[in-house]
Design a protein around this motif. Structure first.
Motif, PDB file in Angstrom:
ATOM      1  N   GLU A  46       0.870  -1.173   0.000  1.00  9.12           N
ATOM      2  CA  GLU A  46       0.000   0.000   0.000  1.00  9.12           C
ATOM      3  C   GLU A  46       0.907   1.223   0.000  1.00  9.12           C
ATOM      4  O   GLU A  46       2.067   1.139   0.413  1.00  9.12           O
ATOM      5  CB  GLU A  46      -0.856   0.025   1.275  1.00  9.12           C
ATOM      6  CG  GLU A  46      -1.765  -1.181   1.472  1.00  9.12           C
ATOM      7  CD  GLU A  46      -2.879  -1.243   0.438  1.00  9.12           C
ATOM      8  OE1 GLU A  46      -3.323  -0.185  -0.046  1.00  9.12           O
ATOM      9  OE2 GLU A  46      -3.292  -2.366   0.107  1.00  9.12           O
ATOM     10  N   ASP A  47       0.352   2.369  -0.412  1.00  7.49           N
ATOM     11  CA  ASP A  47       1.168   3.592  -0.484  1.00  7.49           C
ATOM     12  C   ASP A  47       1.868   3.914   0.837  1.00  7.49           C
ATOM     13  O   ASP A  47       3.046   4.243   0.855  1.00  7.49           O
ATOM     14  CB  ASP A  47       0.296   4.787  -0.896  1.00  7.49           C
ATOM     15  CG  ASP A  47       0.065   4.792  -2.409  1.00  7.49           C
ATOM     16  OD1 ASP A  47       0.750   4.016  -3.115  1.00  7.49           O
ATOM     17  OD2 ASP A  47      -0.796   5.565  -2.874  1.00  7.49           O
ATOM     18  N   PHE A  48       1.121   3.803   1.959  1.00  6.49           N
ATOM     19  CA  PHE A  48       1.726   4.202   3.235  1.00  6.49           C
ATOM     20  C   PHE A  48       2.870   3.256   3.624  1.00  6.49           C
ATOM     21  O   PHE A  48       3.836   3.679   4.264  1.00  6.49           O
ATOM     22  CB  PHE A  48       0.672   4.327   4.352  1.00  6.49           C
ATOM     23  CG  PHE A  48       0.244   3.015   4.965  1.00  6.49           C
ATOM     24  CD1 PHE A  48      -0.735   2.247   4.369  1.00  6.49           C
ATOM     25  CD2 PHE A  48       0.826   2.565   6.151  1.00  6.49           C
ATOM     26  CE1 PHE A  48      -1.135   1.044   4.936  1.00  6.49           C
ATOM     27  CE2 PHE A  48       0.431   1.368   6.729  1.00  6.49           C
ATOM     28  CZ  PHE A  48      -0.550   0.599   6.110  1.00  6.49           C
ATOM     29  N   GLU A  49       2.746   1.978   3.201  1.00  5.73           N
ATOM     30  CA  GLU A  49       3.816   1.021   3.525  1.00  5.73           C
ATOM     31  C   GLU A  49       5.060   1.324   2.698  1.00  5.73           C
ATOM     32  O   GLU A  49       6.187   1.282   3.181  1.00  5.73           O
ATOM     33  CB  GLU A  49       3.327  -0.410   3.244  1.00  5.73           C
ATOM     34  CG  GLU A  49       2.179  -0.837   4.139  1.00  5.73           C
ATOM     35  CD  GLU A  49       1.438  -2.068   3.632  1.00  5.73           C
ATOM     36  OE1 GLU A  49       0.786  -2.728   4.445  1.00  5.73           O
ATOM     37  OE2 GLU A  49       1.499  -2.352   2.415  1.00  5.73           O
ATOM     38  N   LYS A  50       4.827   1.625   1.426  1.00  9.50           N
ATOM     39  CA  LYS A  50       5.926   1.985   0.528  1.00  9.50           C
ATOM     40  C   LYS A  50       6.610   3.262   1.027  1.00  9.50           C
ATOM     41  O   LYS A  50       7.841   3.339   1.083  1.00  9.50           O
ATOM     42  CB  LYS A  50       5.352   2.202  -0.876  1.00  9.50           C
ATOM     43  CG  LYS A  50       6.352   2.658  -1.892  1.00  9.50           C
ATOM     44  CD  LYS A  50       5.690   2.779  -3.251  1.00  9.50           C
ATOM     45  CE  LYS A  50       6.597   3.519  -4.204  1.00  9.50           C
ATOM     46  NZ  LYS A  50       6.036   3.654  -5.542  1.00  9.50           N
ATOM     47  N   ASP A  51       5.798   4.251   1.404  1.00  9.87           N
ATOM     48  CA  ASP A  51       6.358   5.509   1.916  1.00  9.87           C
ATOM     49  C   ASP A  51       7.229   5.243   3.141  1.00  9.87           C
ATOM     50  O   ASP A  51       8.309   5.813   3.287  1.00  9.87           O
ATOM     51  CB  ASP A  51       5.237   6.500   2.292  1.00  9.87           C
ATOM     52  CG  ASP A  51       4.504   7.006   1.057  1.00  9.87           C
ATOM     53  OD1 ASP A  51       5.011   6.821  -0.064  1.00  9.87           O
ATOM     54  OD2 ASP A  51       3.397   7.569   1.222  1.00  9.87           O
ATOM     55  N   VAL A 153      10.150  -2.367  -4.977  1.00 11.62           N
ATOM     56  CA  VAL A 153       8.750  -2.117  -4.709  1.00 11.62           C
ATOM     57  C   VAL A 153       8.059  -2.103  -6.064  1.00 11.62           C
ATOM     58  O   VAL A 153       8.638  -1.644  -7.046  1.00 11.62           O
ATOM     59  CB  VAL A 153       8.571  -0.767  -3.985  1.00 11.62           C
ATOM     60  CG1 VAL A 153       7.093  -0.478  -3.781  1.00 11.62           C
ATOM     61  CG2 VAL A 153       9.282  -0.792  -2.639  1.00 11.62           C
TER      62      VAL A 153
END
Ligand code: HEC
Length: 154
Positions: A46-51, A153
């Motif tokens: 998810e975006d927040f995990e990648k961030d 990623v």
């Protein structure tokens, strides 16, 4: 219900338990990845995990820079603090969902880098030998590049 059907029920139940256990193990072992176009394993995040992951990576690079700067300036205090910034205590902040998606092999490499930074901080304090710091950094960087060669990623 006849004995035969009850028995079949139990057999099916155990088969289900085994399949579930195998799937759970596989998930823990391989994490949530797919094969990417460059033949690396791509994490599906998810975006927040990648961030979070990439911010942690930039933190690593920042530590590496500060450590090299500390070696050049003969500043053990700076080395100590930069190494601590990337130490194991950082791992506590990893979101649980991200933790679950990382393959076992990747987690091992990540943990070993965090531990190696802690060891570097400890040695910087106790030995104050920048040649030793440099050789520790060299070893850490080998793990950075090994992980980058295998994972990305999506
Ligand atoms: C356990 C695996 C692993 C280790 C160890 C690791 N990285 Fe990474 N790093 C990654 C992944 C995965 C990416 C995403 C790369 C991609 O998608 O191409 C990444 C990306 C990065 C980025 C790009 C950040 C961004 O904002 O795009 C930097 C910088 C980086 N890593 C530095 C480091 C340094 C320095 C070390 C060692 C001190 C290190 N990494 C160790 C897995 C790792």
């Amino acid at each position: 219900m006849s004995k035969g059907i009850a028995r079949l029920g139990w057999i099916l139940f155990f088969i289900m338990v085994i399949i579930t256990a195998v799937m759970a193990w596989q998930f823990i072992y391989t994490g949530k990845t797919e094969l990417a176009s460059d033949n690396r394993k791509a994490l599906i995040l998810e975006d927040f995990e990648k961030d979070f992951l990439l911010a942690e990576m930039r933190g690593f690079l920042n530590s590496v820079h500060q450590i090299i700067d500390g070696i050049e300036k003969d500043n053990m205090e700076q080395i100590l603090s930069a190494a601590k910034d990337s130490g194991f205590s950082d791992v506590a902040n990893v979101p649980a969902s991200l933790r679950g998606k990382l393959p076992m092999e990747m987690k091992k490499m990540g943990f070993s880098v965090h531990r190696a930074f802690d060891q570097m901080a400890l040695d910087a304090e106790q030995l104050g030998d920048k040649e030793h710091t440099l050789s520790q950094l060299n070893e850490i960087l080998a793990t950075c590049t090994a992980c980058h060669a295998l994972y990305r990623v999506r």
